[in-house]
Design an enzyme around this catalytic site. Structure first.
Site, mmCIF file in Angstrom:
data_model
loop_
_atom_site.group_PDB
_atom_site.id
_atom_site.type_symbol
_atom_site.label_atom_id
_atom_site.label_comp_id
_atom_site.label_asym_id
_atom_site.label_seq_id
_atom_site.Cartn_x
_atom_site.Cartn_y
_atom_site.Cartn_z
ATOM 1 N N ASN A 172 0.852 -1.193 0.000
ATOM 2 C CA ASN A 172 0.000 0.000 0.000
ATOM 3 C C ASN A 172 0.891 1.247 0.000
ATOM 4 O OD1 ASN A 172 0.516 0.868 2.846
ATOM 5 N ND2 ASN A 172 -0.324 -1.179 3.215
ATOM 6 N N LYS B 41 9.410 -17.554 -9.363
ATOM 7 C CA LYS B 41 8.648 -16.545 -10.102
ATOM 8 C C LYS B 41 7.535 -17.185 -10.940
ATOM 9 C CE LYS B 41 9.278 -12.794 -13.336
ATOM 10 N NZ LYS B 41 10.106 -12.308 -14.420
ATOM 11 N N PRO C 231 -2.712 -11.423 10.732
ATOM 12 C CA PRO C 231 -2.985 -11.127 12.149
ATOM 13 C C PRO C 231 -3.165 -9.628 12.332
ATOM 14 C CG PRO C 231 -0.660 -11.654 11.822
ATOM 15 C CD PRO C 231 -1.364 -11.941 10.525
ATOM 16 N N ASP C 232 -4.016 -9.230 13.258
ATOM 17 C CA ASP C 232 -4.169 -7.813 13.580
ATOM 18 C C ASP C 232 -3.242 -7.494 14.755
ATOM 19 O OD1 ASP C 232 -5.044 -5.316 14.705
ATOM 20 O OD2 ASP C 232 -6.796 -5.488 13.398
ATOM 21 N N LYS D 269 -10.839 -3.131 18.491
ATOM 22 C CA LYS D 269 -9.447 -3.577 18.620
ATOM 23 C C LYS D 269 -8.973 -3.573 20.068
ATOM 24 C CE LYS D 269 -8.225 -2.560 13.900
ATOM 25 N NZ LYS D 269 -7.113 -2.799 12.992
HETATM 26 N N1 CTP Z 1 -3.492 -2.732 12.325
HETATM 27 C C1 CTP Z 1 -2.661 -3.741 12.771
HETATM 28 N N2 CTP Z 1 -2.663 -4.943 12.136
HETATM 29 C C2 CTP Z 1 -3.470 -5.166 11.084
HETATM 30 C C3 CTP Z 1 -4.338 -4.137 10.618
HETATM 31 C C4 CTP Z 1 -4.293 -2.932 11.262
HETATM 32 O O1 CTP Z 1 -1.915 -3.529 13.732
HETATM 33 N N3 CTP Z 1 -3.444 -6.337 10.491
HETATM 34 C C5 CTP Z 1 -3.523 -1.471 13.058
HETATM 35 C C6 CTP Z 1 -2.955 -0.284 12.307
HETATM 36 O O2 CTP Z 1 -1.574 -0.137 12.572
HETATM 37 C C7 CTP Z 1 -3.766 0.864 12.885
HETATM 38 C C8 CTP Z 1 -5.110 0.253 13.172
HETATM 39 O O3 CTP Z 1 -4.861 -1.146 13.273
HETATM 40 O O4 CTP Z 1 -3.231 1.285 14.120
HETATM 41 C C9 CTP Z 1 -6.192 0.538 12.162
HETATM 42 O O5 CTP Z 1 -5.956 -0.101 10.986
HETATM 43 P P1 CTP Z 1 -6.911 0.014 9.709
HETATM 44 O O6 CTP Z 1 -6.278 -0.749 8.629
HETATM 45 O O7 CTP Z 1 -7.217 1.433 9.450
HETATM 46 O O8 CTP Z 1 -8.203 -0.657 10.233
HETATM 47 P P2 CTP Z 1 -8.864 -1.971 9.796
HETATM 48 O O9 CTP Z 1 -9.128 -2.729 11.035
HETATM 49 O O10 CTP Z 1 -8.054 -2.645 8.774
HETATM 50 O O11 CTP Z 1 -10.247 -1.497 9.198
HETATM 51 P P3 CTP Z 1 -10.632 -1.047 7.709
HETATM 52 O O12 CTP Z 1 -9.536 -1.517 6.796
HETATM 53 O O13 CTP Z 1 -11.907 -1.702 7.521
HETATM 54 O O14 CTP Z 1 -10.739 0.450 7.750
#
Ligand code: CTP
Length: 397
Positions: free
Chosen positions: A208, A286, A303-304, A340
């Site tokens: 991104n 590749k 993972p979040d 979160k």
């Molecule tokens: N984040 C993270 N790990 C992920 C996705 C997000 O730690 N896999 C953290 C980002 O660093 C940020 C927050 O979560 O602090 C918000 O991330 P964002 O991508 O904006 O939120 P999403 O939960 O992905 O929601 P959406 O894409 O639906 O807006």
């Protein structure tokens, strides 16, 4: 910090008025300041206001024999722990890059045995001029440190890089160089920044547009405030901030592993634009053209990291997330904070060119409500956030 001091060299530029604010902030931070004004500098601010604010005599080219007996000019150049040139005009940069010493300011710069920090300020064309670029390169090679310049509208009406860094950012740079005790001394901080790269094969990946700037600025501000700071960064093209330990990663899973390895920490700030999904399989070699279009790429959830840190057994005292939103900014971000499980969410509207830009307009959402900050340089957002973190951790202690 009481025993630290800087020698300020004030060049001739409209930004010199911001140097007065810098002197005030240095004083608040307990850092002493003496100042030399160049002849052109005295056209923009008066020695009287400089000395009234700093509480010390301001030196100019009228430096007299009486001054010389009070404090010799060589001693003046070494009297401080750091020499700060603000505004650093094209002329002052050129003089130091070429070893010229024909007035008190340039003599002090050449005679000092202390680090030099320059905060350049000039017209955008002067900044982009090949001669200035050469001088900048020479000065960097010689070990001169820089803060700014920023992009923005100039006093001359043109737009682009050349605006002097804001006093907060210069102060943060000074504190980082002096590596002095700050409000976060003894605190461990973890910051994630940048994008993640999720491989499809050894040469292709999903990514991104995150520049990592806000995260790097936060890591720098936390370190400047004294925190032992670890920055876990996806691939970006920014130099590592001073006094920050940098761990480079590519994928979300690597980022999570690096964060978990850093625990326990007191504060975690997740600014990274982590890819929510990754290709289910990454080819070992590749992917070649076969004459047929490839079938759909199956994505699976990453993972979040923010949620994991917020819900983990070694939960930091303060967990801060970022929310990049394009609509219903505050409501969506508040929702994200709850989902979160983090303490604060810093929300911004990314429809306004924030990604990759120098400025940011954010809302700080916590359990006690929403604060909307004015549009600021990313460095200033970072410095404010570091101050808020220090206050919150002190309250929690
Ligand atoms: N984040 C993270 N790990 C992920 C996705 C997000 O730690 N896999 C953290 C980002 O660093 C940020 C927050 O979560 O602090 C918000 O991330 P964002 O991508 O904006 O939120 P999403 O939960 O992905 O929601 P959406 O894409 O639906 O807006």
């Amino acid at each position: 910090m009481a025993d630290k001091s800087v020698l300020l060299i004030i060049g001739g530029g409209i930004a010199a008025y911001k140097t007065l604010e810098l002197i005030r902030r240095l004083k608040e931070a307990g850092i002493g300041a003496r100042a030399i004004l160049t002849k052109a500098g005295t056209e923009f601010v008066t020695p009287l206001s400089v000395s009234a604010l700093s509480g010390n005599k301001a030196y100019t080219d009228m430096f007299s024999l009486t001054d010389e007996t009070e404090m010799g000019h060589i001693q003046l150049s070494r009297s401080a722990d750091l020499v700060v040139v603000a505004p650093a005009t094209a002329d002052l940069m050129a003089k130091l890059a070429n070893g010229l010493a024909n007035d008190l300011a340039s003599t002090a710069l050449l005679a000092t045995d202390k680090p030099i920090l320059m905060a350049p300020a000039m017209n955008v064309r002067m900044w982009n001029n090949e001669a200035t670029k050469r001088n900048l390169k020479t000065l960097k090679n010689d070990g001169v440190l820089f803060v700014g310049p920023n992009d923005g509208e100039m006093a001359c009406g043109e737009f682009g890089p050349g605006r002097m860094a804001e006093p907060e950012a210069i102060l943060a740079a000074i504190q980082a160089i002096l590596a002095v005790r700050g409000p976060l001394t003894g605190i461990k901080a973890l910051v994630t920044a940048g994008p993640t790269y999720e491989p499809l094969d050894p040469v292709r990946f999903l990514a991104n547009r995150s520049s990592g700037r806000q995260g790097y600025a936060i890591a720098a501000a936390l370190a400047a405030a004294g925190a032992e700071t670890l920055l876990v960064s996806g691939p970006v093209e920014i130099a590592p901030p001073r006094h920050v330990k940098l761990v480079r990663v590519e994928t979300a899973r690597e980022m999570l592993a690096a964060c978990e390895a850093a625990l326990p920490v007191d504060v975690a700030v997740c600014t990274a634009a982590v890819a929510d999904w990754r290709p289910e399989t990454a080819a070992g070699s590749k992917i070649k053209k076969t004459g047929e279009e490839p079938s759909a790429i199956k994505l699976i959830a990453n993972p979040d990291i923010l949620a994991r840190l917020s819900g983990g057994v070694q939960r930091p005292t303060l967990v801060i997330g970022f929310a990049a939103e394009t609509e219903n900014v505050i409501a969506n971000a508040a929702d994200k904070r709850r989902k979160k499980g983090c303490d604060w969410i810093v929300a911004n509207d990314v429809t306004t060119g924030v990604m990759g830009g120098e400025r940011n307009k954010v809302h700080l959402i916590s359990g006690s409500g929403t604060e909307s900050w004015p549009e600021l340089e990313k460095g200033e957002v970072a410095v404010r956030l570091a101050a808020r973190i220090a206050a919150a951790l002190e309250q929690a202690a």
